[in-house]
Design a protein around this motif. Sequence first.
Motif: not given
Length: 136
Positions: A96-111
Amino acid sequence: MEHLNNGTGDSHQTLTELILGTVLWGIVICLAGIWFVSDRVVWLLSMGAGVAGAAAMAAHMYRSIEYAMEMPGDSAGKYLRKQSLLRMGGAMVLALGAYYLKGNVVAIFLGLLALKPGAYVQPLLHRVLGNLKKGR
């Protein structure tokens, strides 16, 4: 609290090898995916955050299991379920932090998912690092 012996050596060494395997797989996934994204900096930062989250999850599991081994059976089961929910919640907060900070959520989950192949690679890393220590 003394470290548990898992039959193949010190459990702390196993945790270190697990985290190393997770980081190595995170690098592989990151390099494979970097060619398919438009914003490579966001991809790299998001993958890094995901892999760091996976390493934190591994360390948390290690501490939770070690602590639960000192508890009675019923209490240990309840404690481990709570700790598992805490790790899942942490992963959701990271996403959620990545989503709201315009990060890549897919990359977060892959990580975060790099923890799984890292666990499969750990026995190989144990053997390789053991051979390096022996000088072979």
